[in-house]
Structures are given as structure tokens and as C-alpha cells.
Design an enzyme around this catalytic site. Structure first.
Site, PDB file in Angstrom:
ATOM      1  N   GLU A  48       0.812  -1.215   0.000  1.00 60.61           N
ATOM      2  CA  GLU A  48       0.000   0.000   0.000  1.00 60.61           C
ATOM      3  C   GLU A  48       0.846   1.267   0.000  1.00 60.61           C
ATOM      4  O   GLU A  48       0.500   2.249  -0.643  1.00 60.61           O
ATOM      5  CB  GLU A  48      -0.978   0.002   1.181  1.00 60.61           C
ATOM      6  CG  GLU A  48      -2.125  -1.005   1.035  1.00 60.61           C
ATOM      7  CD  GLU A  48      -2.970  -0.779  -0.213  1.00 60.61           C
ATOM      8  OE1 GLU A  48      -2.976   0.345  -0.756  1.00 60.61           O
ATOM      9  OE2 GLU A  48      -3.616  -1.744  -0.664  1.00 60.61           O
ATOM     10  N   TYR A 131      -6.147   7.047   3.789  1.00 55.66           N
ATOM     11  CA  TYR A 131      -6.311   5.991   2.796  1.00 55.66           C
ATOM     12  C   TYR A 131      -5.606   4.706   3.219  1.00 55.66           C
ATOM     13  O   TYR A 131      -6.203   3.619   3.248  1.00 55.66           O
ATOM     14  CB  TYR A 131      -5.795   6.412   1.404  1.00 55.66           C
ATOM     15  CG  TYR A 131      -5.569   5.193   0.561  1.00 55.66           C
ATOM     16  CD1 TYR A 131      -6.664   4.468   0.079  1.00 55.66           C
ATOM     17  CD2 TYR A 131      -4.294   4.664   0.358  1.00 55.66           C
ATOM     18  CE1 TYR A 131      -6.495   3.281  -0.605  1.00 55.66           C
ATOM     19  CE2 TYR A 131      -4.111   3.483  -0.317  1.00 55.66           C
ATOM     20  CZ  TYR A 131      -5.214   2.787  -0.801  1.00 55.66           C
ATOM     21  OH  TYR A 131      -5.043   1.603  -1.451  1.00 55.66           O
ATOM     22  N   ASP A 149      -9.034   6.129  -2.247  1.00 53.72           N
ATOM     23  CA  ASP A 149      -7.922   6.702  -3.024  1.00 53.72           C
ATOM     24  C   ASP A 149      -8.502   7.356  -4.281  1.00 53.72           C
ATOM     25  O   ASP A 149      -9.717   7.512  -4.406  1.00 53.72           O
ATOM     26  CB  ASP A 149      -6.891   5.619  -3.364  1.00 53.72           C
ATOM     27  CG  ASP A 149      -7.406   4.609  -4.373  1.00 53.72           C
ATOM     28  OD1 ASP A 149      -8.620   4.625  -4.690  1.00 53.72           O
ATOM     29  OD2 ASP A 149      -6.602   3.796  -4.859  1.00 53.72           O
TER      30      ASP A 149
END
Length: 445
Positions: A48, A131, A149
Site C-alpha cells: 500500500e 487511505y 484513493d
DNA sequence: AAGACGGGGCA
DNA sequence: TGCCCAGTCTT
């Protein structure tokens, strides 16, 4: 039933439809990605962070190398920072790598090396914002948290025909609220990934592929024919141009076959990365076209003075090539000059101070033998000493705002003479990687 | 709220 | 070649 009530009911039906068919599509169509092969919270977390501002195809090889080199939180926490930065070389936004390692130390020390599954704890990790916190919590732990996102905002703004500017802060909060309502019971991880997968594969920015879209029937933007004009987003202002003179210094004597590189300061643009030395080009002559190449003699003179001030004993010989490097806020045009190292001559007493200050950092210690932090805070005194000791006939460079104080402060940082082989020990931004490779290719070394 | 912070893909 | 993409931290 009032009109409002009917609208709310229709909206509710559109939401249920969306969640159900998107999830079904995802289970059939999801890509086989390295971080999807296990449900390891550490893998999810690394992926991520890498996926911020970076597409999947670019991330895959970096992810595989990173996991191989730093298989666990503890391995990452205990690694030399230079190794982490080298592993990130070419991926950009290097503060992500520094923050990631800082966070690994947090996880090691505060949570026994286990990525926490608590919202506040995840959010407190360096480099983890709204996020990424949502992504880790939902994908690694299946917690019903939204992970909004750019893909998700694009999909939601189209499907629900939301015209708010997605560049504004409050819009993200609104999207998070909506995204949270859409998560099907017990399916947070799959659903959030489905949303992003749709944005990446079907609901793309330019020309969305509506025909194969699993939720096209109830997509408000598609029904209104406005899918290509959403999402609404204020566009970024263009990057400012910056002209710089770079030195490719070829070593002589004991440095033969090697070139001079230097390390950037510990903070700011390209922090702690290595580069060819470069300085602001003087403003072009009045009347000359903006961005026009400086007359050769003027550039050579400027470079000679800059190198002298930085304590580099070398003579510029001629223009080699130009290179461009685009950041989101700056465009560098680098005019690279080939320079030859000069043999050290007997020095006047006042000049010795200039060269001495720079020579302190010379040497060829291996990667990891020193950290950039060791140099932090030294810059001012070294630079001051160099300025003070400047020979009278070589007046200090006129000051003008180059816009890159960090690069110009790098004059006081570490320097190395390196061969092509040594490049594996230093992390370079792409533009310098390309220049160095071109040079060594040309030399046949 | 706005700016700093890389690099790559696409038409 | 020019346009687009976009999370987090800092100010």
C-alpha cells in the site's frame, strides 16, 4: 410516498446493486498480485505504501525485491537506511521509504513486531494516512473501514454523479462516508479492493470501458452521458523551470576511471540520494530567449567557480549532454559538462581552508559506513569557511534564488569517486542513473 | 488550505 | 511532446 422518499429508496437500491455486482465481478476478475497471495499484514502494508502515486505494474518488481531483502517488520526496522533507500531507487517519493522504516521501528518497539489492527494504532504509523490506514485495516484484517484513493473517488463520483471537486479535502471525507455505507457485511477487504480494481481496469480516467462494467446499468454518469467529464478536479499548477549546470568530473591518478558523486542533504528534495554535483545556472543574458543555452564560455566559467567554492579540484572542459528531470513542482534542465580532476597543487594558506573543508568527506568507505545524519548541521560552518577563504580574484558567486536550497547546500555533503561497479552501493534518482550509465557505456567500462 | 515531494503511461 | 495520475507530511 413523497418524491424525496422515492428518491432515497432508489438511491438505496442503487447502492445495494453496486455493492453486490461489484463484489461478484471482483471475485471473478481480480488480478493475481504478489501481495494478494498471502494475507500477511506486513505485505499488505508495504504494497500500500508503494502503491501510493505509483501504478501496479511498476510496483510489482519493487515489492518482490523489497520482501526478499526485508522479509519481516524486524528485518526492515534493523536494516541500514541506505539499503532501504537503494531498494526504493527509481520508485520516487523517497520520504515514503524513510517513513516506512521509521514506522517499522514503531511496530517493532510498540507492537512487538505485529502490525496493529487497531484504527488509532495503524493511523499513528509514520507515512500512514486516512487511505492507507483504511486499506491495511480492511485488506489485512477485514475491518469495515473505507479506503478512499483516487480510483475510488473517480468510481464513486461517476456512479453517484457527484460533482464535488475531488481535489478538496471535504470531498474525501464525504466519499469516505459513502464508501463506508457500501461495504457489504464481512466483505470489507474484497469490496475495497474491488472498488480500486474497477477504477484501475474499467473505470479509467480518460476513456472508461463502460460496456464490460459490472455496474453500468445504474451508473448515474453513464445514464446522463457525462462519464468522461467526471470526476471534477482542479488541475495542478505547472512546475517551475530550473536551469542547472552539472559536472561529470572524471578522476585522474588514483581516481582514474571513476567519476565524482555527492550526497544530498538529509531533508528536502531527494533527501540523502546521490547525484552528480550541480548548481544553478546564472540567469540568461537580457535579450536572450528564456531557457536558451548559456554561452559555452560563461557556463564553463560559472562551473569553474561553483566547483572551486564546493572544494572540487577540477577543470570544466566542454558540454557533454543535456538531461531533463521532471518533478511534480519543478522541471530541472541539466546541462552536463565534462570536467577533469586537477592534481592538487601546493596551496596558498588561505586556499587550504577551502579545500580542506571538502576533503574531510573524501574516502571510499563502503555502503553503510556512515549515515547522512553524521553530516547534518555541519553545512553552515563548512560553507562559511569556504566563503571566507575564497581567494580575492575568485569572487564569491552572486546569490540568486535557485529555488533548490537543498541541492545548493549539498556542496558541504559527502563526496565519492565511483566506478560503474560502485553504483550498486549508492541510491540515485533516475536522471543521474541514466547519465552515469550513458557515461560508463561511452567509456566502455 | 496550499505547497513539497518522483516517476511513468498515454494519445 | 504535452497531458494526466495523486497520498502524506509540512507549513
Amino acid at each position: 410516498m413523497t418524491t424525496d422518499e422515492k428518491h432515497i429508496e432508489a438511491q438505496q437500491e442503487a447502492k445495494l446493486f453496486f455493492s453486490r455486482f461489484l463484489l461478484e465481478w471482483y471475485h471473478l476478475q481480480k488480478r493475481d498480485l504478489p501481495w494478494r497471495r498471502h494475507r500477511n499484514p506486513y505485505y499488505i502494508w508495504i504494497s500500500e505504501i508503494m502503491l501510493q502515486q505509483t501504478r501496479v505494474d511498476t510496483v510489482i518488481p519493487y515489492f518482490n525485491r523489497f520482501i526478499e531483502q526485508f522479509p519481516t517488520v524486524e528485518a526492515l526496522a534493523d536494516a541500514p537506511e541506505e539499503e532501504v533507500l537503494k531498494c526504493w531507487e527509481g520508485l520516487g517519493y523517497y520520504s515514503r521509504a524513510r517513513n516506512l522504516q521509521h514506522a517499522a521501528k514503531q511496530v517493532k518497539e510498540l507492537y512487538g513486531g505485529q502490525v496493529p489492527d487497531d484504527r488509532d494504532a495503524v493511523f499513528s504509523l509514520k507515512g500512514v494516512g486516512p487511505y492507507t490506514a483504511g486499506a491495511i485495516l480492511s485488506i489485512a484484517f477485514n475491518r469495515p473501514e473505507p479506503a478512499v484513493d483516487g480510483n475510488v473517488m473517480r468510481v464513486l463520483s461517476r456512479y453517484f454523479r457527484i460533482e464535488d471537486d475531488i481535489a478538496k479535502g471535504p470531498t474525501r471525507v464525504k466519499m469516505e462516508k459513502l464508501a463506508a455505507e457500501l461495504i457489504p457485511e464481512g466483505e470489507a477487504g474484497s469490496f475495497n479492493q474491488a472498488l480500486m480494481e474497477l477504477g484501475a481496469l474499467i473505470c479509467t480516467p480518460k476513456s472508461p470501458r463502460c460496456l464490460p462494467c459490472p455496474v453500468m446499468e445504474h451508473c448515474a454518469a453513464r445514464l446522463a452521458g457525462c462519464e468522461t467529464s467526471l470526476p471534477v478536479k482542479t488541475k495542478a499548477k505547472p512546475p517551475r523551470p530550473e536551469e542547472r549546470l552539472a559536472a561529470l568530473v572524471e578522476g585522474r591518478g588514483e581516481h582514474a576511471g571513476r567519476v565524482l558523486i555527492r550526497q544530498r542533504p538529509a531533508s528536502g528534495l531527494l533527501a540523502r540520494m546521490w547525484e552528480l554535483p550541480h548548481w544553478p545556472a546564472p540567469p540568461a543574458e537580457a535579450g536572450g530567449a528564456r531557457g536558451a543555452l548559456l554561452p559555452e564560455a560563461a557556463a564553463l566559467d560559472r562551473l569553474r567557480r561553483s566547483m572551486s567554492q564546493a572544494g572540487i579540484l577540477a577543470r570544466p572542459e566542454g558540454h557533454w549532454m543535456a538531461a531533463e528531470h521532471t518533478f511534480s513542482h519543478i522541471v530541472w534542465t541539466l546541462q552536463v559538462y565534462r570536467c577533469r580532476e586537477e592534481a592538487a597543487l601546493p596551496l596558498a594558506a588561505e586556499s587550504r581552508a577551502v579545500y580542506g573543508a571538502a576533503l574531510v568527506e573524501r574516502g571510499d568507505s563502503a555502503l553503510g559506513a556512515e549515515s547522512g545524519a553524521a553530516h547534518a548541521g555541519r553545512g553552515d560552518s563548512t560553507l562559511a569557511a569556504a566563503l571566507e577563504a575564497q581567494p580575492a580574484e575568485d569572487a564569491p558567486l552572486a546569490l540568486f534564488d535557485s529555488g533548490d536550497a537543498a541541492a545548493d547546500a549539498a556542496d558541504s555533503g559527502a563526496q565519492r569517486w565511483i566506478s560503474r561497479e560502485d553504483m550498486k552501493n549508492y541510491a540515485f534518482p533516475n536522471v543521474f542513473l541514466k547519465l552515469l550509465n550513458s557515461y560508463f557505456d561511452e567509456q566502455g567500462t
